[in-house]
Design a protein around this motif. Structure first.
Motif, short mmCIF file in Angstrom:
data_model
loop_
_atom_site.label_atom_id
_atom_site.label_comp_id
_atom_site.label_asym_id
_atom_site.label_seq_id
_atom_site.Cartn_x
_atom_site.Cartn_y
_atom_site.Cartn_z
N ASN A 80 41.38 41.31 24.51
CA ASN A 80 42.34 42.33 24.05
C ASN A 80 41.75 43.73 24.10
O ASN A 80 41.78 44.46 23.12
N PRO A 81 41.20 44.14 25.25
CA PRO A 81 40.56 45.46 25.28
C PRO A 81 41.54 46.62 25.28
O PRO A 81 41.12 47.77 25.19
N GLY A 82 42.84 46.35 25.37
CA GLY A 82 43.80 47.44 25.44
C GLY A 82 43.60 48.25 26.71
O GLY A 82 43.17 47.74 27.74
N THR A 83 43.90 49.54 26.62
CA THR A 83 43.73 50.40 27.79
C THR A 83 42.42 51.18 27.74
O THR A 83 42.16 52.00 28.61
N GLY A 84 41.63 50.92 26.72
CA GLY A 84 40.38 51.67 26.57
C GLY A 84 39.28 51.15 27.47
O GLY A 84 39.42 50.15 28.18
N ASP A 85 38.16 51.87 27.45
CA ASP A 85 37.00 51.46 28.22
C ASP A 85 36.48 50.12 27.74
O ASP A 85 36.64 49.74 26.58
N GLY A 86 35.88 49.39 28.66
CA GLY A 86 35.24 48.13 28.32
C GLY A 86 33.73 48.28 28.38
O GLY A 86 33.20 49.08 29.16
N HIS A 87 33.04 47.52 27.54
CA HIS A 87 31.58 47.64 27.45
C HIS A 87 30.95 46.27 27.63
O HIS A 87 31.21 45.35 26.85
N LEU A 88 30.14 46.14 28.66
CA LEU A 88 29.43 44.90 28.95
C LEU A 88 27.98 45.06 28.54
O LEU A 88 27.28 45.96 29.01
N LEU A 89 27.53 44.19 27.64
CA LEU A 89 26.15 44.23 27.15
C LEU A 89 25.35 43.12 27.80
O LEU A 89 25.73 41.95 27.73
N ARG A 90 24.25 43.49 28.45
CA ARG A 90 23.35 42.49 29.02
C ARG A 90 22.02 42.53 28.30
O ARG A 90 21.45 43.62 28.08
#
Length: 326
Positions: free
Chosen positions: A259-269
């Motif tokens: 449910n990220p909406g329209t905002g930025d997504g953040h992938l953590l590695r």
């Protein structure tokens, strides 16, 4: 997305909130979709949706919309128990279908839909919009590139508190329950991560007095030492719809996968040595992107929407967890 494909003219079945507030506005922004007609059994609702979408036609029966020759494709936003019957009805009159998840409530119904789609030579897809977000594409690419090595573990959770007994998601007759409504997301994501469906699994479920599942915790066995641990609930407070993927060289995490909406997504590695890397992916309207991908599917071009085989694997996994309607 290329703009060389002609837009599909859509008919919308059902006046659900997701249609009014998400999919109809998305059609207005997609170059590959036109909202041609809507149908609701409530005349006022049908007209309100038609006016809001700027569509020319409002129908008060679903069948009347299906018989409109100008409709190329049908978006189904009806209760879960009606998905199969109206998908089959749309295919019977030659329409493509994008159906809200879950596509069906049993694996047998998915197979019936697949057979009808082949017979009609039409495209059917389950509306997993989260697949179109760049953050999820980046997670899958990272797995393919081996950045966390061989994947052995997936953990996924999605929940919110639903305490309205009159909500359709609490109705056994309408295919309600948190496992069907929310669990399908988690299973779909796990299947994509491993590139296959599970061969075994088990879950513990809590049901309301009417039989509807409102909480599930379970595990799916993907073989070769790989498993998914899933939790979905209408009893627990809002979670971040988190997806965690662990391999022998590190992990990948999406805090807002579903449910990220329209905002930025953040992938953590996180690497095997504990180093942490955070990559931001620009947001987008996932629903508009979903209609773009559906147009690509109809045109025989690459897309990220699930195949009917994939949808069948989701239903098979839900049954392992104790799923299906009451």
């Amino acid at each position: 997305m290329t703009n060389h494909m002609p837009p599909l003219r859509w008919g919308v079945l059902g006046g659900a909130r997701i249609a009014e507030h998400f999919t109809l506005p998305a059609m207005a922004t997609s170059p590959h979709a036109v909202a041609h007609a809507v149908a609701s059994r409530r005349a006022a609702a049908a007209q309100r949706l038609a006016d809001r979408a700027g569509t020319a036609r409002a129908y008060t029966t679903y069948q009347d919309l299906l018989e409109d020759p100008a409709v190329d494709a049908v978006y189904i936003a009806l209760p879960n128990s009606l998905h199969t019957s109206w998908t089959l009805a749309a295919l019977a009159v030659g329409k493509h279908v994008l159906c809200e998840k879950p596509l069906a409530t049993t694996v047998d119904d998915v197979h019936r839909i697949a057979a009808a789609a082949r017979e009609a030579d039409r495209t059917v897809a389950e509306a997993f919009m989260y697949r179109t977000h760049p953050q999820f594409a980046a997670l899958l690419q990272g797995i393919r590139d081996g950045v966390i090595g061989e994947v052995h573990n997936v953990e996924a959770t999605l929940s919110f508190t639903l305490d309205d007994p009159d909500d359709i998601r609490m109705s056994p007759d309408l295919g309600g329950g948190s496992l069907l409504d929310l669990g399908c997301y988690l299973v779909d994501a796990a299947n994509q991560v491993f590139g296959r469906g599970p061969h075994a699994g088990a879950g513990t479920v809590h049901r309301e007095d009417n039989g509807v599942i409102v909480h599930t915790a379970g595990a799916l066995d993907y073989g070769r030492g790989s498993a998914a641990l899933l939790s979905t609930s209408f009893l627990l407070p809002w979670y971040e719809s988190r997806l965690t993927v662990r391999g022998d060289k590190g992990s990948l995490v999406l805090d807002h996968c579903f449910n990220p909406g329209t905002g930025d997504g953040h992938l953590l590695r996180t690497s095997a040595t504990g180093e942490r890397f955070r990559v931001t992916h620009p947001g987008l309207d996932m629903y508009a992107a979903m209609f773009d991908h559906f147009a690509r599917a109809v045109a025989g071009r690459p897309h990220v929407l699930p195949s009917l085989e994939s949808s069948a694997q989701v239903q098979e996994a839900l049954s392992l967890l104790g799923g299906g309607p009451a």
